[in-house]
Motif scaffolding. Structure first.
Motif, PDB file in Angstrom:
ATOM      1  N   ASN A  50       0.870  -1.089  -0.519  1.00 22.65           N
ATOM      2  CA  ASN A  50       0.022  -0.184   0.082  1.00 22.65           C
ATOM      3  C   ASN A  50       0.497   0.958   0.127  1.00 22.65           C
ATOM      4  O   ASN A  50       0.511   2.149  -0.846  1.00 22.65           O
ATOM      5  CB  ASN A  50      -0.751  -0.358   0.957  1.00 22.65           C
ATOM      6  CG  ASN A  50      -2.053   0.651   0.810  1.00 22.65           C
ATOM      7  OD1 ASN A  50      -1.495   2.083   2.049  1.00 22.65           O
ATOM      8  ND2 ASN A  50      -3.355   0.613   0.467  1.00 22.65           N
ATOM      9  N   LEU A  51       1.621   1.115   0.726  1.00 24.86           N
ATOM     10  CA  LEU A  51       3.006   2.270   0.675  1.00 24.86           C
ATOM     11  C   LEU A  51       3.427   2.575  -0.672  1.00 24.86           C
ATOM     12  O   LEU A  51       4.527   3.685  -0.555  1.00 24.86           O
ATOM     13  CB  LEU A  51       3.553   2.440   2.438  1.00 24.86           C
ATOM     14  CG  LEU A  51       2.830   2.806   3.506  1.00 24.86           C
ATOM     15  CD1 LEU A  51       3.481   2.342   4.576  1.00 24.86           C
ATOM     16  CD2 LEU A  51       2.645   4.222   3.505  1.00 24.86           C
ATOM     17  N   PHE A  52       4.135   1.257  -0.826  1.00 25.77           N
ATOM     18  CA  PHE A  52       5.747   1.925  -1.805  1.00 25.77           C
ATOM     19  C   PHE A  52       4.833   2.281  -3.320  1.00 25.77           C
ATOM     20  O   PHE A  52       5.698   3.447  -3.635  1.00 25.77           O
ATOM     21  CB  PHE A  52       5.479   0.571  -2.271  1.00 25.77           C
ATOM     22  CG  PHE A  52       6.520   0.336  -3.980  1.00 25.77           C
ATOM     23  CD1 PHE A  52       8.220   0.447  -3.791  1.00 25.77           C
ATOM     24  CD2 PHE A  52       6.445  -0.195  -5.116  1.00 25.77           C
ATOM     25  CE1 PHE A  52       9.056   0.792  -4.442  1.00 25.77           C
ATOM     26  CE2 PHE A  52       7.126  -0.287  -5.739  1.00 25.77           C
ATOM     27  CZ  PHE A  52       8.240   0.266  -5.656  1.00 25.77           C
ATOM     28  N   PRO A  53       3.423   2.544  -3.945  1.00 22.52           N
ATOM     29  CA  PRO A  53       3.183   3.562  -4.606  1.00 22.52           C
ATOM     30  C   PRO A  53       3.889   5.229  -3.974  1.00 22.52           C
ATOM     31  O   PRO A  53       4.071   5.361  -4.889  1.00 22.52           O
ATOM     32  CB  PRO A  53       2.818   3.153  -5.073  1.00 22.52           C
ATOM     33  CG  PRO A  53       1.951   2.140  -4.903  1.00 22.52           C
ATOM     34  CD  PRO A  53       2.896   1.889  -3.670  1.00 22.52           C
ATOM     35  N   ARG A  54       3.648   5.609  -2.885  1.00 23.89           N
ATOM     36  CA  ARG A  54       4.183   6.593  -2.890  1.00 23.89           C
ATOM     37  C   ARG A  54       4.936   6.833  -2.598  1.00 23.89           C
ATOM     38  O   ARG A  54       5.532   7.871  -2.784  1.00 23.89           O
ATOM     39  CB  ARG A  54       2.805   6.649  -1.378  1.00 23.89           C
ATOM     40  CG  ARG A  54       1.978   8.252  -1.046  1.00 23.89           C
ATOM     41  CD  ARG A  54       0.917   8.703   0.000  1.00 23.89           C
ATOM     42  NE  ARG A  54       1.243   8.598   1.075  1.00 23.89           N
ATOM     43  CZ  ARG A  54       1.004   7.348   2.496  1.00 23.89           C
ATOM     44  NH1 ARG A  54       0.616   6.672   2.254  1.00 23.89           N
ATOM     45  NH2 ARG A  54       1.380   7.319   3.908  1.00 23.89           N
ATOM     46  N   LEU A  55       6.019   6.638  -1.386  1.00 23.39           N
ATOM     47  CA  LEU A  55       6.963   6.160  -1.258  1.00 23.39           C
ATOM     48  C   LEU A  55       7.632   6.338  -2.995  1.00 23.39           C
ATOM     49  O   LEU A  55       9.235   7.152  -2.601  1.00 23.39           O
ATOM     50  CB  LEU A  55       7.577   5.759   0.129  1.00 23.39           C
ATOM     51  CG  LEU A  55       7.448   5.432   1.266  1.00 23.39           C
ATOM     52  CD1 LEU A  55       7.370   3.983   2.156  1.00 23.39           C
ATOM     53  CD2 LEU A  55       7.585   6.180   1.628  1.00 23.39           C
ATOM     54  N   GLU A  56       7.503   5.238  -3.630  1.00 23.18           N
ATOM     55  CA  GLU A  56       8.331   5.553  -4.603  1.00 23.18           C
ATOM     56  C   GLU A  56       8.510   6.978  -5.691  1.00 23.18           C
ATOM     57  O   GLU A  56       9.370   7.142  -6.079  1.00 23.18           O
ATOM     58  CB  GLU A  56       7.971   4.236  -5.551  1.00 23.18           C
ATOM     59  CG  GLU A  56       8.685   4.351  -7.256  1.00 23.18           C
ATOM     60  CD  GLU A  56       8.006   3.245  -7.935  1.00 23.18           C
ATOM     61  OE1 GLU A  56       9.230   2.228  -8.364  1.00 23.18           O
ATOM     62  OE2 GLU A  56       7.026   3.207  -7.943  1.00 23.18           O
ATOM     63  N   SER A  57       7.134   7.096  -5.891  1.00 22.23           N
ATOM     64  CA  SER A  57       7.024   8.584  -6.176  1.00 22.23           C
ATOM     65  C   SER A  57       7.479   9.862  -5.692  1.00 22.23           C
ATOM     66  O   SER A  57       8.139  10.853  -6.074  1.00 22.23           O
ATOM     67  CB  SER A  57       5.477   8.863  -5.967  1.00 22.23           C
ATOM     68  OG  SER A  57       5.183   8.916  -5.466  1.00 22.23           O
ATOM     69  N   TYR A  58       7.852   9.427  -4.226  1.00 22.41           N
ATOM     70  CA  TYR A  58       8.338  10.808  -3.210  1.00 22.41           C
ATOM     71  C   TYR A  58       9.581  10.742  -3.483  1.00 22.41           C
ATOM     72  O   TYR A  58      11.079  12.001  -4.165  1.00 22.41           O
ATOM     73  CB  TYR A  58       8.152  10.345  -1.637  1.00 22.41           C
ATOM     74  CG  TYR A  58       6.874  11.040  -1.138  1.00 22.41           C
ATOM     75  CD1 TYR A  58       5.613  11.846  -2.101  1.00 22.41           C
ATOM     76  CD2 TYR A  58       6.465  10.619   0.058  1.00 22.41           C
ATOM     77  CE1 TYR A  58       4.465  11.994  -1.523  1.00 22.41           C
ATOM     78  CE2 TYR A  58       4.715  10.757   0.557  1.00 22.41           C
ATOM     79  CZ  TYR A  58       3.938  11.281  -0.358  1.00 22.41           C
ATOM     80  OH  TYR A  58       2.984  11.211  -0.182  1.00 22.41           O
ATOM     81  N   ALA A  59      10.580   9.836  -3.960  1.00 20.71           N
ATOM     82  CA  ALA A  59      12.228   9.673  -4.302  1.00 20.71           C
ATOM     83  C   ALA A  59      12.727   9.940  -5.691  1.00 20.71           C
ATOM     84  O   ALA A  59      12.685  10.594  -6.204  1.00 20.71           O
ATOM     85  CB  ALA A  59      12.288   7.542  -3.404  1.00 20.71           C
TER      86      ALA A  59
END
Length: 685
Positions: free
Chosen positions: A71-80
């Motif tokens: 669930n978190l991965f797409p959000r953190l990937e976009s921030y990175a």
């Protein structure tokens, strides 16, 4: 980044986190679900990554659930990606090819679980030093979910080993909802790195978030609960919490029979089935998802309108997590509807809400005496390094409170036992796997080594080529009129065939009603909650909305217990059976039952009373309790049978007395026992 995202400003938590995180301090950040904790941690970390020129895998983001990682991965990937960096996710469902690409070109941020991190450390195909040697910061999401059980001790041990590979302590940031003792949680999270500065970041809550709508109703049965849910809040998205997998299946099946769009989520469903349900739920509107506590954590299931609780959770912390799922949209309020199926659940809900009104939340207490985890870490280190020095393991594990609190004698006793049992072999002071260790936990069985809980053996259920989930073998008992019919995913399935050696069950859809079972004990009720229930019986009523049915049940409970008070204990009866009403909680009553001369079966003890032997007179009970009052509470350990240690993972790595002592330590509640023994005692007819 804030400008790129179009945000007008940072939230208070995010603003307050910048300075300590940028300074490399340890931190515990508190905010309700969807309160911006992930961004509060990752935005300043990404800034440090750029300004300090971090290279390679420098940030670990650890979660308790694979679903939360996904669930978190797409959000953190976009921030990175916004700052030219990368993120990856690694857990048991990630394919070998994806893992291979991450090993060849490590991401800057890696989302993972403790179990997968253990695999990285002990795998012979991974150069752990090269892959994890640049880690600077670890973010632990839902840190309270770790700290309260053995996964927490396992995680801290892993972080010590990662720090050893990285050449020094790493920054630790914990994210959590409200907890009772955030300072204690921070000290726990620090592990051996006690010299580094750290703090709790807990901005005052916005007053608007304190508006809540709580209703308690009594419905009597799961079928009645389904009827109420089907008629209330039509057109809205509702999340229903049920504290057992079997009852989740029962309720979801009943809802579908009432033509309610229903989805199911619990730990025994296959990953694909859970993902399907959670994805469909986020996209639907007029629907219900029925779940165990697996959806209590911060997995995003869309914008909820309502939370419904069947009966009552056992902790205020769980209640706060669940109610925090609602009230996120502007103009909406947090809400929870309790649908109680038992009289006792009405009383428990009332006690829980009394504590909630008082602002009391349970402290997160790590389980004591993790001797079995010390054994597990010795084996893991032996697997990781090939062999480890008998006196040098502390260089890897550090002076963790979990192990430092253990006297040198038990530690050495564990090592000696493991060597004598051929679990380990000692060659010149260097420990490595022995014959028995290799057989039970070596490379062929290393998956059993990385999980710190003992799980009941379950049967995997298949419909054609589709894995549905798993059930307890007890569910497979044949019916008198034909094959067994089970419930899974909220649907009935007829059992076609069972492959017992491979633990596989093959099913087909059925129109008959079925039932599934899972063996699991109910949660312990704390002393504080039991005392709050006594306060409710005495007359206190939490200021929430009560249905007439719930009021009637509460009135009846009070008429049956008109003598109840948290200020004293009572020798009386329950349904004609002699009991000692203590309102001391589950753990304390187990200990008192074990040591009271006239006590009945320990199995009959509850959070509210100690059972007495049939025929026990009031005079005899009063005399026996008076004698017990002369005891020191610290001497009244709950009894543990030798057979009970099978529930302790790695118990065969401990001498039996030490394994039994470890279990007893985890069942004790000295403060509750002492407080109970100090109270006035009276007898009633």
């Amino acid at each position: 980044m804030v400008n790129t995202l179009g945000w007008p400003s940072l939230r208070p938590l995010q603003q307050q986190a910048i300075e300590p995180v940028m300074a490399g301090e340890h931190a515990v950040m508190l905010a309700p679900t969807a309160g911006g904790k992930t961004e509060a941690a990752t935005f300043p970390i990404l800034s440090r990554m750029l300004t300090e020129d971090w290279n390679g895998l420098s940030v670990l983001y650890v979660c308790p659930l694979k679903a939360l990682l996904n669930n978190l991965f797409p959000r953190l990937e976009s921030y990175a990606q916004m700052v030219g960096r990368t993120a990856g996710v690694w857990h048991g469902d990630i394919g070998r090819g994806v893992r291979g690409r991450m090993l060849a070109e490590p991401p800057d941020i890696l989302l993972t679980t403790p179990e997968s991190l253990e695999v990285m450390l002990i795998s012979q195909t991974i150069d752990a030093r090269a892959f994890l040697g640049n880690v600077r910061t670890v973010v632990v999401d839902e840190v309270h979910a770790f700290a309260g059980d053995d996964r927490g001790w396992h995680l801290l041990s892993l972080l010590e080993r990662v720090s050893h590979l990285a050449g020094g302590p790493v920054q630790r940031i914990g994210l959590s909802a409200t907890v009772g003792d955030p300072g204690g949680l921070l000290e726990w999270l620090k592990g051996s790195d006690t010299g580094r500065a750290g703090g709790v970041i807990n901005p005052a809550a916005d007053a608007t978030t304190d508006q809540t709508e709580i209703t308690v109703d009594f419905v009597g049965t799961i079928d009645n609960a389904a009827t109420v849910i089907s008629r209330l809040h039509r057109g809205e998205k509702r999340l229903v919490f049920v504290d057992s997998r079997a009852r989740v299946e029962e309720l979801s099946t009943a809802l579908r029979l009432l033509d309610v769009a229903t989805f199911v989520s619990h730990s025994s469903l296959s990953a694909d089935e859970r993902r399907y349900a959670e994805r469909a739920f986020t996209e639907a509107r007029d629907c219900v998802i029925v779940a165990t506590s697996t959806l209590e954590l911060g997995i995003d299931v869309g914008d909820l309108d309502r939370v419904i609780q069947i009966d009552a959770p056992s902790t205020v912390a769980s209640f706060l997590q669940r109610i925090g799922r609602t009230g996120r949209r502007s103009g909406t309020s947090r809400n929870c509807l309790f649908l109680c199926t038992k009289d006792a659940a009405v009383l428990q809900a009332a006690g829980l809400l009394a504590l909630w009104e008082d602002g009391w939340v349970e402290p997160v207490t790590p389980p004591p005496a993790p001797a079995h985890l010390f054994a597990q870490q010795l084996m893991a280190l032996s697997l990781q390094e090939g062999r480890v020095g008998r006196q040098l393991w502390r260089e890897w594990m550090g002076p963790l409170p979990a192990f430092a609190a253990m006297d040198p004698e038990p530690v050495e006793e564990i090592v000696e036992w493991m060597v004598n049992q051929a679990i380990l072999v000692d060659e010149g002071g260097m420990l490595s796997f022995g014959i028995e260790g290799e057989e039970s936990y070596g490379r062929r069985h290393f998956l059993d080594l990385i999980a710190v809980f003992t799980a009941a053996p379950l049967m995997t259920v298949w419909h054609g080529r589709r894995e549905l989930g798993s059930i307890d073998p007890l569910s497979l008992q044949r019916r008198q009129d034909g094959p067994a019919v089970i419930l899974l995913g909220g649907r009935p399935w007829r059992v076609k065939d069972v492959d017992w050696p491979r633990r596989l069950v093959f099913v087909e859809p059925s129109d008959d009603m079925g039932k599934s079972r899972w063996n699991s004990g109910g949660p312990a009720i704390s002393y504080e909650l039991a005392q709050a229930m006594a306060r409710v019986l005495e007359g206190h009523t939490p200021g929430v909305t009560w249905s007439q049915r719930a009021k009637s049940v509460l009135a009846q409970q009070r008429s049956w217990h008109e003598w109840a008070s948290p200020d004293g204990t009572v020798v009386g009866s329950d349904g004609g059976r002699p009991v000692w009403w203590t309102f001391a909680g589950t753990k304390a009553n187990l200990a008192l039952t074990e040591h009271l001369d006239c006590a009945g079966s320990v199995n009959a003890a509850t959070e509210l009373y100690v059972p007495l032997r049939p025929g026990t007179t009031q005079a005899g009970a009063t005399a026996a309790i008076a004698e017990l009052k002369r005891s020191d509470a610290s001497d009244l350990l709950p009894g543990v049978s030798p057979g009970a240690v099978t529930g302790l993972k790695f118990n065969e790595c401990l001498p039996l007395p030490l394994a039994m002592h470890t279990l007893a330590e985890r069942l004790r509640d000295d403060d509750a026992v002492a407080a109970t023994l100090e109270k006035a005692l009276r007898a009633i007819a």
